[in-house]
Design a protein around this motif. Structure first.
Motif, PDB file in Angstrom:
ATOM      1  N   TYR A 268       0.722  -1.121  -0.033  1.00  0.00           N
ATOM      2  CA  TYR A 268      -0.032  -0.091  -0.113  1.00  0.00           C
ATOM      3  C   TYR A 268       0.857   1.404  -0.024  1.00  0.00           C
ATOM      4  CZ  TYR A 268      -4.424  -2.330   0.940  1.00  0.00           C
ATOM      5  OH  TYR A 268      -5.581  -3.145   0.947  1.00  0.00           O
ATOM      6  N   VAL A 269       0.558   2.113  -0.870  1.00  0.00           N
ATOM      7  CA  VAL A 269       1.275   3.530  -1.024  1.00  0.00           C
ATOM      8  C   VAL A 269       0.366   4.571  -0.710  1.00  0.00           C
ATOM      9  CG1 VAL A 269       2.754   5.071  -2.302  1.00  0.00           C
ATOM     10  CG2 VAL A 269       3.212   2.584  -2.485  1.00  0.00           C
ATOM     11  N   GLY A 270       0.331   5.183   0.236  1.00  0.00           N
ATOM     12  CA  GLY A 270      -0.536   6.460   0.622  1.00  0.00           C
ATOM     13  C   GLY A 270      -0.743   6.658   1.915  1.00  0.00           C
ATOM     14  N   GLU A 271      -1.483   7.569   2.277  1.00  0.00           N
ATOM     15  CA  GLU A 271      -1.943   8.007   3.662  1.00  0.00           C
ATOM     16  C   GLU A 271      -3.238   8.470   3.503  1.00  0.00           C
ATOM     17  OE1 GLU A 271       1.005  11.008   4.662  1.00  0.00           O
ATOM     18  OE2 GLU A 271       2.597   9.639   4.867  1.00  0.00           O
ATOM     19  N   GLY A 272      -3.875   8.442   4.645  1.00  0.00           N
ATOM     20  CA  GLY A 272      -5.309   8.929   4.791  1.00  0.00           C
ATOM     21  C   GLY A 272      -6.092   8.438   5.910  1.00  0.00           C
ATOM     22  N   ASN A 273      -7.229   8.621   6.145  1.00  0.00           N
ATOM     23  CA  ASN A 273      -8.172   8.551   7.320  1.00  0.00           C
ATOM     24  C   ASN A 273      -8.394   7.067   7.571  1.00  0.00           C
ATOM     25  OD1 ASN A 273     -11.037   9.264   9.057  1.00  0.00           O
ATOM     26  ND2 ASN A 273      -9.258  10.494   9.610  1.00  0.00           N
ATOM     27  N   GLU A 274      -8.214   6.370   6.664  1.00  0.00           N
ATOM     28  CA  GLU A 274      -8.768   4.705   6.754  1.00  0.00           C
ATOM     29  C   GLU A 274      -7.602   3.767   7.229  1.00  0.00           C
ATOM     30  OE1 GLU A 274     -12.120   3.129   5.114  1.00  0.00           O
ATOM     31  OE2 GLU A 274     -12.323   5.203   6.435  1.00  0.00           O
ATOM     32  N   LEU A 275      -6.475   4.719   7.575  1.00  0.00           N
ATOM     33  CA  LEU A 275      -5.174   3.585   8.042  1.00  0.00           C
ATOM     34  C   LEU A 275      -5.515   3.080   9.180  1.00  0.00           C
ATOM     35  CD1 LEU A 275      -2.332   3.137   7.382  1.00  0.00           C
ATOM     36  CD2 LEU A 275      -1.548   5.148   8.443  1.00  0.00           C
ATOM     37  N   LYS A 276      -6.244   3.703  10.157  1.00  0.00           N
ATOM     38  CA  LYS A 276      -6.212   2.985  11.418  1.00  0.00           C
ATOM     39  C   LYS A 276      -7.257   1.761  11.321  1.00  0.00           C
ATOM     40  CE  LYS A 276      -8.183   4.003  16.208  1.00  0.00           C
ATOM     41  NZ  LYS A 276      -8.824   5.186  16.995  1.00  0.00           N
ATOM     42  N   LYS A 277      -8.332   1.715  10.491  1.00  0.00           N
ATOM     43  CA  LYS A 277      -9.045   0.844  10.309  1.00  0.00           C
ATOM     44  C   LYS A 277      -8.229  -0.424   9.429  1.00  0.00           C
ATOM     45  CE  LYS A 277     -13.209   1.931   8.617  1.00  0.00           C
ATOM     46  NZ  LYS A 277     -14.397   2.153   7.855  1.00  0.00           N
ATOM     47  N   MET A 278      -7.350  -0.038   8.487  1.00  0.00           N
ATOM     48  CA  MET A 278      -6.805  -1.062   7.816  1.00  0.00           C
ATOM     49  C   MET A 278      -5.657  -1.779   8.822  1.00  0.00           C
ATOM     50  SD  MET A 278      -5.773   1.256   4.360  1.00  0.00           S
ATOM     51  CE  MET A 278      -4.555   0.034   3.835  1.00  0.00           C
ATOM     52  N   LYS A 279      -4.979  -1.227   9.913  1.00  0.00           N
ATOM     53  CA  LYS A 279      -4.287  -1.827  10.655  1.00  0.00           C
ATOM     54  C   LYS A 279      -5.093  -2.709  11.603  1.00  0.00           C
ATOM     55  CE  LYS A 279      -0.586   1.939  11.198  1.00  0.00           C
ATOM     56  NZ  LYS A 279      -0.102   3.091  11.789  1.00  0.00           N
ATOM     57  N   ALA A 280      -6.262  -2.255  12.030  1.00  0.00           N
ATOM     58  CA  ALA A 280      -7.018  -3.288  12.720  1.00  0.00           C
ATOM     59  C   ALA A 280      -7.349  -4.535  11.985  1.00  0.00           C
ATOM     60  CB  ALA A 280      -8.241  -2.365  13.302  1.00  0.00           C
TER      61      ALA A 280
END
Length: 411
Positions: A268-280
């Motif tokens: 994955y390349v990029g940043e954004g508000n869904e990152l926390k959900k992705m890590k979970a």
């Protein structure tokens, strides 16, 4: 046919989004790419950047909640209040940033503001002795109204407006006179086939129109595409802002459903508000060894990651075009994009890539299984077709095609 290289034009470009100091890097540079190539071909180009600015409290909110707003709405939010005129030159393109005040995003500018902006633009080009052959606008608000007013004062020029959405904004903002405004445009451009279909369904087929695709730097396709494939795809990549409308988690869910042995790898390349959900989700599915979150990377490193990958996936919604798909095709990736979105029409399903319903992880899993059932040679054919498509759509080629079409239409 007119040779747009030998028939030099004076081109006035109107746009609400343009690159420059203080402009977020997440804002698309697409209009600059066109202007830069036209300058290289010897045309005289001036850009009017009709940037919007808002009451001060808006920026206070944006500073703290820009990530959430972008994730929910899919709209990039400015966090700096750029309210002053600025002239600058970038890549030999003369740019006039002429900020326009309005109460809130997505609303219409006041008539007083439109009239003042029209006067200011006319004064600049009149002072410089610049009488445009073409006035080209990107995005309808406020370009449609400004073009209409400028054309009334520069009768000899021809006009073009390129749509980055389906045009619902036009009928919403210009309820009483949108037909008059639309009919004043000589040529219409559409950023994608779905945008064209939707616009024509709303307003009827226009007398003159063209597809306004973006291109990539020529050096992206100067390598030889020697990508090879095994029985199954193993190396996937997603490049984009990690926001809700791009559905970054759906890729994890789909691939995890396909590969029971967890023998895959996603970059994955990029940043954004869904990152926390992705890590979970990665933690829940115990996929930390299968998924790498790279954050933001420079373009050259992204290109290398694409070359090293087999399949690019982004099934986003509300994508006007999606230059990153083209970059992935230039790297020889098998690309899975969204059906009825910006890249539908560039990708022909099953020929140079695949199309999936936006955000549908079940269909995405089915498409990945379909690709895995293809032979290695069949996968290579799709990869080669993707590469050849990207090669035709270089910055230089699309900018020349754009202007050549307009030149032939207005001769």
């Amino acid at each position: 046919m007119i040779d747009c290289k030998s028939s030099k034009k004076k081109i006035l470009v109107l746009t609400p989004i343009y690159i420059g100091e203080g402009i977020p890097k997440t804002f698309t540079p697409v209009v600059h790419y066109f202007a830069r190539e036209w300058i290289k071909n010897g045309h005289d180009v001036r850009v009017i950047h009709n940037s919007a600015f808002y009451p001060r409290f808006f920026y206070f909110i944006a500073f703290f909640f820009s990530g959430i707003i972008a994730s929910v709405t899919g709209t990039n939010v400015p966090t700096r209040r750029l309210s002053r005129f600025k002239y600058y030159v970038i890549d030999k393109v003369a740019v006039y940033r002429m900020p326009m005040f309005k109460i809130a995003p997505h609303l219409k500018f006041s008539q007083k503001r439109i009239n003042k902006q029209t006067e200011n633009i006319f004064n600049i080009i009149n002072r410089e002795g610049f009488e445009p052959d073409l006035i080209i606008g990107h995005w309808s608000n406020p370009q449609l109204e400004l073009i209409y007013k400028l054309k009334n004062r520069i009768a000899s020029c021809k006009t073009c407006l390129v749509m980055h959405d389906n045009g619902n904004t036009i009928s919403r903002l210009y309820k009483k006179n949108y037909r008059k405004l639309i009919d004043s445009i000589d040529v219409w451009g559409y950023r994608s086939a779905p945008i064209k279909r939707s616009f024509e369904a709303n307003f009827g087929k226009r007398n003159s129109s063209f597809m306004c695709f973006s291109g990539i730097p020529k050096n992206f396709t100067e390598h030889s595409n020697n990508k090879t494939f095994g029985d199954e795809l193993k190396k996937f990549i997603f490049v984009g802002t990690l926001i809700r409308r791009k559905f970054p988690t759906k890729l994890i869910e789909a691939i995890d459903a396909v590969y029971e042995k967890k023998d895959f790898y996603i970059n994955y390349v990029g940043e954004g508000n869904e990152l926390k959900k992705m890590k979970a989700l990665i933690c829940k599915k115990e996929l930390s060894h299968c998924v790498k979150l790279n954050g933001y990377l420079p373009r050259n490193k992204v290109q290398q990651l694409m070359i090293d990958s087999e399949c690019f996936v982004m099934i986003s919604k509300g994508e006007a075009y999606g230059l990153v798909y083209l970059e992935a095709m230039a790297a020889g990736c098998i690309v899975i994009a969204s059906r009825n979105e910006g890249f539908d029409g560039v990708i022909n399903h099953g020929e140079n890539g695949f199309l999936c319903e936006s955000g549908n992880e079940i269909e995405l899993a089915c498409i990945i299984r379909l690709i895995n059932n293809l032979s290695s040679e069949e996968k290579k054919v799709i990869s080669r077709n993707a590469f050849n498509t990207a090669k035709k759509l270089s910055d230089k080629n699309v900018a020349e095609d754009y202007l050549e079409f307009l030149s032939n239409e207005i001769k």
